[in-house]
Design a protein around this motif. Structure first.
Motif, PDB file in Angstrom:
ATOM      1  N   THR A 185      13.567  -1.449 -14.116  1.00  0.00           N
ATOM      2  CA  THR A 185      13.338  -2.028 -15.447  1.00  0.00           C
ATOM      3  C   THR A 185      12.221  -1.301 -16.186  1.00  0.00           C
ATOM      4  O   THR A 185      12.374  -0.893 -17.348  1.00  0.00           O
ATOM      5  CB  THR A 185      12.997  -3.521 -15.316  1.00  0.00           C
ATOM      6  N   ILE A 186      11.093  -1.128 -15.522  1.00  0.00           N
ATOM      7  CA  ILE A 186       9.942  -0.504 -16.171  1.00  0.00           C
ATOM      8  C   ILE A 186      10.235   0.953 -16.516  1.00  0.00           C
ATOM      9  O   ILE A 186       9.867   1.437 -17.595  1.00  0.00           O
ATOM     10  CB  ILE A 186       8.700  -0.631 -15.273  1.00  0.00           C
ATOM     11  N   SER A 187      10.912   1.670 -15.617  1.00  0.00           N
ATOM     12  CA  SER A 187      11.221   3.079 -15.903  1.00  0.00           C
ATOM     13  C   SER A 187      12.130   3.204 -17.114  1.00  0.00           C
ATOM     14  O   SER A 187      11.996   4.146 -17.905  1.00  0.00           O
ATOM     15  CB  SER A 187      11.876   3.726 -14.680  1.00  0.00           C
ATOM     16  N   GLY A 188      13.051   2.269 -17.284  1.00  0.00           N
ATOM     17  CA  GLY A 188      13.938   2.324 -18.444  1.00  0.00           C
ATOM     18  C   GLY A 188      13.242   1.972 -19.734  1.00  0.00           C
ATOM     19  O   GLY A 188      13.385   2.654 -20.750  1.00  0.00           O
ATOM     20  N   ILE A 189      12.432   0.899 -19.717  1.00  0.00           N
ATOM     21  CA  ILE A 189      11.779   0.438 -20.950  1.00  0.00           C
ATOM     22  C   ILE A 189      10.711   1.430 -21.413  1.00  0.00           C
ATOM     23  O   ILE A 189      10.618   1.758 -22.601  1.00  0.00           O
ATOM     24  CB  ILE A 189      11.176  -0.960 -20.730  1.00  0.00           C
ATOM     25  N   LYS A 190       9.882   1.928 -20.493  1.00  0.00           N
ATOM     26  CA  LYS A 190       8.780   2.806 -20.883  1.00  0.00           C
ATOM     27  C   LYS A 190       9.250   4.199 -21.305  1.00  0.00           C
ATOM     28  O   LYS A 190       8.486   4.952 -21.909  1.00  0.00           O
ATOM     29  CB  LYS A 190       7.777   2.923 -19.735  1.00  0.00           C
ATOM     30  N   ALA A 198       7.000   0.992  -9.063  1.00  0.00           N
ATOM     31  CA  ALA A 198       6.567  -0.151  -9.856  1.00  0.00           C
ATOM     32  C   ALA A 198       6.580  -1.400  -8.979  1.00  0.00           C
ATOM     33  O   ALA A 198       7.405  -1.514  -8.068  1.00  0.00           O
ATOM     34  CB  ALA A 198       7.491  -0.330 -11.059  1.00  0.00           C
ATOM     35  N   PRO A 199       5.667  -2.351  -9.197  1.00  0.00           N
ATOM     36  CA  PRO A 199       4.639  -2.429 -10.245  1.00  0.00           C
ATOM     37  C   PRO A 199       3.325  -1.731  -9.901  1.00  0.00           C
ATOM     38  O   PRO A 199       2.305  -2.057 -10.493  1.00  0.00           O
ATOM     39  CB  PRO A 199       4.440  -3.941 -10.379  1.00  0.00           C
ATOM     40  N   ALA A 236       0.825  -1.208   0.000  1.00  0.00           N
ATOM     41  CA  ALA A 236       0.000   0.000   0.000  1.00  0.00           C
ATOM     42  C   ALA A 236       0.861   1.261   0.000  1.00  0.00           C
ATOM     43  O   ALA A 236       0.543   2.245  -0.681  1.00  0.00           O
ATOM     44  CB  ALA A 236      -0.931  -0.009   1.216  1.00  0.00           C
ATOM     45  N   ILE A 237       1.957   1.233   0.738  1.00  0.00           N
ATOM     46  CA  ILE A 237       2.848   2.391   0.768  1.00  0.00           C
ATOM     47  C   ILE A 237       3.505   2.601  -0.590  1.00  0.00           C
ATOM     48  O   ILE A 237       3.621   3.732  -1.088  1.00  0.00           O
ATOM     49  CB  ILE A 237       3.911   2.216   1.866  1.00  0.00           C
ATOM     50  N   PHE A 238       3.944   1.512  -1.233  1.00  0.00           N
ATOM     51  CA  PHE A 238       4.526   1.644  -2.567  1.00  0.00           C
ATOM     52  C   PHE A 238       3.486   2.114  -3.579  1.00  0.00           C
ATOM     53  O   PHE A 238       3.825   2.816  -4.534  1.00  0.00           O
ATOM     54  CB  PHE A 238       5.142   0.315  -3.008  1.00  0.00           C
ATOM     55  N   LEU A 239       2.217   1.734  -3.382  1.00  0.00           N
ATOM     56  CA  LEU A 239       1.142   2.248  -4.239  1.00  0.00           C
ATOM     57  C   LEU A 239       1.002   3.750  -4.073  1.00  0.00           C
ATOM     58  O   LEU A 239       0.888   4.493  -5.059  1.00  0.00           O
ATOM     59  CB  LEU A 239      -0.168   1.550  -3.896  1.00  0.00           C
ATOM     60  N   LYS A 240       1.034   4.238  -2.841  1.00  0.00           N
ATOM     61  CA  LYS A 240       0.943   5.679  -2.604  1.00  0.00           C
ATOM     62  C   LYS A 240       2.155   6.423  -3.159  1.00  0.00           C
ATOM     63  O   LYS A 240       2.045   7.565  -3.609  1.00  0.00           O
ATOM     64  CB  LYS A 240       0.833   5.952  -1.093  1.00  0.00           C
ATOM     65  N   MET A 241       3.307   5.761  -3.148  1.00  0.00           N
ATOM     66  CA  MET A 241       4.541   6.378  -3.613  1.00  0.00           C
ATOM     67  C   MET A 241       4.640   6.408  -5.137  1.00  0.00           C
ATOM     68  O   MET A 241       5.279   7.287  -5.716  1.00  0.00           O
ATOM     69  CB  MET A 241       5.723   5.600  -3.025  1.00  0.00           C
ATOM     70  N   GLY A 242       4.029   5.420  -5.793  1.00  0.00           N
ATOM     71  CA  GLY A 242       4.111   5.328  -7.246  1.00  0.00           C
ATOM     72  C   GLY A 242       5.223   4.434  -7.731  1.00  0.00           C
ATOM     73  O   GLY A 242       5.636   4.524  -8.890  1.00  0.00           O
TER      74      GLY A 242
END
Length: 332
Positions: A154-159, A102-103, A94-100
């Motif tokens: 990974t996601i930040s680099g690919i997107k 990935a994933p 939940a904290i990582f969801l609030k932070m933004g």
């Protein structure tokens, strides 16, 4: 009115990171949320109402999972003072969801696309302080946090590869830096604070330029760069500093984090992080090379004296920062 909401925003964060009980932590997060929503609506942009509603729904969803983790711990162990393993997993997610991170980043880039640059700076910097410190309270370097680190990078680099929106590129860069900061939360909290301050300085440098010239996409960026060679040089020095290339200031905290990881027998994680960061670095260098090969016209651009002084002071700190810090004995 905006000043009042800024004060409430800071109070909510301070309440969360200084509270003694989980309920007070949750209350601080909600105060922070209620203060940031009016700031989003004050942008007077087309997407302000839509963005504020999306942000509200995402943050409320994270708060519901936080309360659920408390209730689950209360049912299983009869207390919420110490969360059990299942509750910790839900709470951290939940904290990582609030932070933004990935994933759980599905909302982050879309919301940043509809914000003004000043609110983007708040979302990328101040709004990450409380969630990251809360994660530190029950952080253990296990497979879950390793996956969060690697997936974020990974996601930040690919997107970022096919992005033309500068706001989305900055949002994905922020997700990449979340991975770096997460890697050092448990090992060295003071190093996390140092990394965050350097990231804050570089982000302010870039956002000052973006905000002043209302830059939204790469074509706007190229038009700006054609007007002033000095602006072009300073901008790309900050950009490659954000990527962590020596001898700029952004290299120093990453160097220290890699050193800390290897000292704690996490060499494989450090190696993978370096490899994944190269994808984001490729995006910065591509922007830099494409702009530098375009012919530049020496059109004079007029700055107010305080804007000129602030922008160039911050840039010189960034450029000379690594040299200054390496001359200070026993910094690390």
């Amino acid at each position: 009115m905006k000043m009042m909401f800024y004060v409430i925003l800071m109070m909510g964060t301070l309440i969360s990171i200084s509270a003694y009980s989980w309920i007070n932590i949750w209350i601080g997060l909600e105060i922070n949320l209620m203060a940031f929503l009016p700031l989003i609506n004050s942008d007077n942009m087309k997407q302000s109402s839509e963005v504020s509603m999306k942000y509200f729904l995402v943050q409320v969803s994270g708060s519901m999972f936080i309360l659920f983790s408390f209730i689950m711990s209360l049912i299983n162990s009869g207390s919420i003072n110490e969360l059990n393993s299942a509750s910790q997993l839900i709470f951290n997610s939940a904290i990582f969801l609030k932070m933004g991170a990935a994933p759980f980043h599905f909302w982050y880039t879309e919301i940043i696309e509809g914000l003004s640059w000043m609110n983007i700076m708040i979302l990328m910097t101040w709004q990450k302080i409380a969630p990251m410190i809360l994660v530190m309270y029950n952080f253990q370097m296990n497979i879950y946090f390793c996956m969060i680190i690697l997936i974020s990078m990974t996601i930040s680099g690919i997107k970022s590869w096919n992005q033309t929106s500068i706001k989305k590129i900055m949002a994905l860069s922020s997700i990449n830096h979340i991975g770096w900061m997460t890697a050092t939360m448990f090992l060295n909290q003071s190093l996390w604070a140092f990394y965050f301050l350097i990231y804050l300085l570089i982000s302010i440098n870039l956002i000052i330029v973006f905000n002043k010239y209302n830059i939204k996409n790469i074509s706007n960026l190229f038009m700006l760069m054609n007007n002033s060679k000095m602006t072009k040089i300073f901008f790309f020095m900050n950009l490659i500093s954000l990527g962590g290339i020596p001898p700029f200031l952004g290299f120093l905290p990453k160097w220290m984090i890699l050193n800390t990881l290897m000292m704690n027998s996490l060499t494989l994680l450090a190696l993978i992080m370096v490899m994944l960061t190269l994808m984001s670095l490729f995006i910065y260098l591509r922007l830099m090379i494409q702009s530098l090969v375009i012919k530049s016209y020496n059109k004079k651009m007029f700055y107010k004296s305080y804007e000129f002084f602030t922008l160039h002071l911050l840039n010189w700190i960034n450029i000379t920062g690594l040299v200054v810090f390496t001359l200070i004995p026993n910094i690390y």
